[in-house]
Design an enzyme around this catalytic site. Structure first.
Site, PDB file in Angstrom:
ATOM      1  N   ASN A  33      10.041  10.267  -7.285  1.00  0.00           N
ATOM      2  CA  ASN A  33       8.718  10.858  -6.721  1.00  0.00           C
ATOM      3  C   ASN A  33       7.706   9.325  -5.785  1.00  0.00           C
ATOM      4  O   ASN A  33       8.161   8.298  -5.412  1.00  0.00           O
ATOM      5  CB  ASN A  33       7.466  10.536  -8.499  1.00  0.00           C
ATOM      6  CG  ASN A  33       7.455   8.854  -8.202  1.00  0.00           C
ATOM      7  OD1 ASN A  33       7.956   7.769  -9.141  1.00  0.00           O
ATOM      8  ND2 ASN A  33       6.029   8.556  -9.089  1.00  0.00           N
ATOM      9  N   HIS A  44       7.833   9.668   3.331  1.00  0.00           N
ATOM     10  CA  HIS A  44       8.620   9.552   2.250  1.00  0.00           C
ATOM     11  C   HIS A  44       9.602   8.522   2.610  1.00  0.00           C
ATOM     12  O   HIS A  44       9.224   7.997   4.000  1.00  0.00           O
ATOM     13  CB  HIS A  44       9.620  10.708   2.195  1.00  0.00           C
ATOM     14  CG  HIS A  44       9.019  12.000   1.869  1.00  0.00           C
ATOM     15  ND1 HIS A  44       9.243  11.777   0.371  1.00  0.00           N
ATOM     16  CD2 HIS A  44       8.937  13.230   2.727  1.00  0.00           C
ATOM     17  CE1 HIS A  44       8.248  13.501   0.534  1.00  0.00           C
ATOM     18  NE2 HIS A  44       8.410  14.105   1.830  1.00  0.00           N
TER      19      HIS A  44
END
Length: 181
Positions: A33, A44
């Site tokens: 996550n 990310h």
């Protein structure tokens, strides 16, 4: 690198981080996550201690070391990124078993829609929780999603002291070789 106050990082919990994905990728990497730094930046694996980007390069997936802000370039290499659970947290242990299971269900549907050649889940514990597979180990899995094969990789978090960048790069390299075969 942008510096965030603790309050700014805490506020990032409510932000969703869009996938870097397209139909028919060679490998769709799947994090557990988003961490708070990832949610704050929208990139990310953005925490400076995370080894995803260096390992991706060391393993030969990318010709140079990419910065998290260059994540869009992954698509040109046939690579993408998603997460098991969309909710950002400071630590993965803040996620519930129900979140993992629901995340696994949604991930399976996403993978069947996008049809990457490989789904690479970074983190064996997350894979086990999301897909109720207590015996899963690092490496290729028996499970498939449609025609998509599954590979479990070590978690590149700086908190994962069991794997060095070099040993992670070897495992990522095994996946790269399989994906290119």
């Amino acid at each position: 690198m942008t510096r965030f106050t603790p309050a700014e990082l805490e506020a990032a919990r409510d932000r969703l981080v869009p996938d870097v994905a397209a139909d028919g990728l060679q490998v769709l990497f799947c994090g557990i996550n988003p961490g708070l730094m990832t949610a704050a930046t929208g990139h990310h694996f953005a925490h400076p201690g995370n080894r995803f980007w260096p390992v991706l390069h060391l393993s030969g997936f990318t010709p140079r070391l990419l910065k998290p802000s260059e994540q869009g370039e992954l698509l040109s290499y046939g690579l993408g990124i998603t997460n098991v659970v969309a909710r950002a947290s400071a630590r993965a242990d803040e996620l519930s078993a129900d979140e993992y299971r629901e995340g696994g269900r949604l991930l399976a549907a996403r993978v069947e829609r996008l049809r990457p050649r490989w789904l690479a889940v970074v983190g064996v514990t997350a894979y086990r929780a999301a897909f109720d597979d207590r015996k899963a180990k690092i490496g290729p899995q028996e499970r498939t999603f449609g025609s998509t094969r599954v590979w479990v990789l070590p978690n590149p978090s700086g908190l994962n002291a069991h794997w060095t960048a070099a040993t992670m790069a070897e495992e990522f390299g095994r996946l790269r070789e399989a994906a290119q075969a």
